[in-house]
Scaffold this active site. Structure first.
Site, short mmCIF file in Angstrom:
data_model
loop_
_atom_site.label_atom_id
_atom_site.label_comp_id
_atom_site.label_asym_id
_atom_site.label_seq_id
_atom_site.Cartn_x
_atom_site.Cartn_y
_atom_site.Cartn_z
N ASP A 104 0.82 -1.20 0.00
CA ASP A 104 0.00 0.00 0.00
C ASP A 104 0.86 1.26 0.00
O ASP A 104 1.48 1.60 1.01
CB ASP A 104 -0.92 -0.01 1.22
N ASP A 155 -1.44 5.77 -6.61
CA ASP A 155 -1.75 4.88 -5.50
C ASP A 155 -1.87 3.44 -5.98
O ASP A 155 -2.56 3.17 -6.97
CB ASP A 155 -3.05 5.33 -4.83
#
Length: 488
Positions: A170, A368
């Site tokens: 992440d 992201d």
């Protein structure tokens, strides 16, 4: 007088021509092609997985190490769906579940920014000194959306002897954590819950350590540091903040990595044992190992192909580069200095302010790994979509699906020509996307949708659908991001 009018007319026409050229990107490929049968075939892959054979192969790979160069460690990567399969009955239901989770993910990121804008105080953080200097280190990336626990996973060893577990990768988070026994409240994961008592390198952090002080939310109990991380979508983890050994591929070990040992955990992490934070904050894994760079290549989520997460190394010479900018109010996210978008080589009329970070930390464009579909401010998205629709009038349109409002019925077609969509950066570089990265199947019946979506937030997000098949390199030392197509 007539000659004067004629001259003026010619000048006016030349001016219009020059103006038109100024809105067209130089040497831009105006169209690209989508292989429809190949894309539809991939939608069948998640439902033809032999999980027992895949798991057996993965166990064999855990201790296999290969090198792609004299100074680079490379580990085998496996798609999450190839290991675990899926419980969904068809690709349409799988897509809807993914999009629902994606909306929760976006809400989480937007909530984080909203808290910053509301002036939630955050102290200046400094990199933590540990016993490892990052040079060249790689680990596995595994596609995991079908399990509802994040987008991509890595197979990592925790403790000594190492317990092999799946970890969510992440770039939008900093704190590393893993579910730990005893569990007051733990969700289901693919591997056994980590047992601290079985590890000789498990060491609780005291409240006065820099690691503990760097947490956004912490408490002190009997001089032991307790942590809490919530993700804005209802997901959270709470437990002891400790240091542990992290092992890649059963060989290269990183000592004294600060991680959360979570005894209360809940949310969208089903399948994975925890999370490896790749953000820009002081507690992220790259920061803790003093990595000057890292890169990843996200494989197709429905394939069983492999790739790597690498720490160290340089941006490849043929990469399209973009300035990496930081938000002084929020150091976790990686912001791109995006200045525009183009469709079929034509730059869109979008105000530069739509992509800028404001003085209070709001807005901007982040890249992201955990968000699937790229989100753009509503006005920007509408402009992009309308221009794309103009170039696809020859394609049969169909009803929208979930957050996608622009879809096509392509079942009877083979090679489809569509306008090229490109990102443009402040250094003048252009990143054209492959058609399969923005026109994606949502079922196995030939329905394809334009894989961008609007957001009411000022924060724009470049998601992993647009990144698939591209090695994304983060040169943290020189503040550059590189995009290398077909370098997985």
């Amino acid at each position: 007088m007539a000659a004067s009018n004629s001259t003026s007319s010619i000048f006016f026409l030349v001016l219009l021509f020059v103006t038109a050229l100024s809105r067209t990107t130089p040497d831009a490929s105006r169209t690209t092609f989508l292989n429809v049968p190949s894309s539809i075939q991939k939608t069948l892959n998640p439902f033809s997985v032999d999980s027992s054979q895949a798991v057996k192969a993965l166990k064999q790979d855990e201790n296999v190490i290969s090198t792609s160069s004299s100074s680079s460690l490379s580990l085998q990567l496996h798609s999450r769906v190839s290991v675990r399969g899926t419980s969904h009955r068809d690709y349409n239901s799988l897509t809807l579940a993914r999009l629902e989770r994606d909306s929760a993910r976006v809400k989480s990121l937007q909530t984080r920014v909203d808290l910053v804008v509301q002036r939630i105080t955050k102290s200046d953080l400094k990199p933590i000194e540990v016993e490892f200097q990052a040079e060249e280190l790689e680990g596995p990336i595994i596609s995991g959306t079908s399990q509802g626990s994040g987008e991509y996973f890595s197979r990592i060893g925790i403790g000594h002897p190492p317990s092999q577990v799946y970890m969510v990768l992440d770039t939008g988070s900093d704190v590393n954590w893993i579910q730990c026994a005893p569990c007051a409240d733990c969700y289901q994961q693919a591997d056994p819950i980590f047992e601290p008592a079985s590890s000789s390198t498990f060491s609780p952090l005291t409240c006065e350590t820099q690691q503990c002080k760097s947490l956004d939310v912490s408490e002190c109990r009997n001089d032991t540091c307790l942590y809490e991380v919530s993700y804005g979508d209802g997901s959270y983890t709470v437990g002891d903040f400790v240091t542990e050994r992290v092992t890649f591929g059963g060989s290269s070990a990183v000592e004294n990595v600060a991680i959360g040992c979570g005894h209360n955990n809940e949310g969208l992490f089903v399948g994975a044992a925890g999370l490896l934070g790749l953000g820009g904050g002081a507690l992220s894994f790259p920061s803790q190992i003093n990595a000057s760079s890292f890169s990843y290549c996200l494989v197709d989520r429905d394939s069983d192909s492999t790739s790597t997460l690498e720490f160290g190394g340089v941006i490849l010479p043929d990469a399209v580069t973009a300035p990496l900018i930081r938000n002084s109010k929020l150091d976790t996210f990686y912001y791109l200095d995006l200045t525009g978008l183009s469709v079929a080589g034509n730059l869109l009329s979008v105000p530069p302010s739509a992509f800028k970070v404001s003085d209070n930390g709001d807005g901007g464009v982040i890249i992201d790994s955990g968000t699937a579909v790229t989100r753009l401010q509503t006005d920007v998205y509408n402009t992009l979509r309308d221009e794309f629709v103009k170039g696809t009038r020859h394609l049969p349109s169909t009803n929208g699906v979930a957050l996608f409002d622009t879809c096509y019925g392509l079942k009877s077609m083979k090679s489809v020509e569509v306008p090229t969509v490109s990102f443009h950066f402040s250094n003048g570089k252009e990143l054209p996307l492959p058609a399969k990265n923005y026109l994606i199947p949502v079922d196995s019946s030939g329905t394809f949708c334009f894989a961008f979506a609007p957001t009411s937030s000022s924060l724009s997000i470049i998601g992993n659908v647009q990144q698939q098949g591209t090695r994304v390199s983060f040169d943290l030392k020189n503040s550059i991001i590189g995009f290398s197509s077909n370098k997985c």
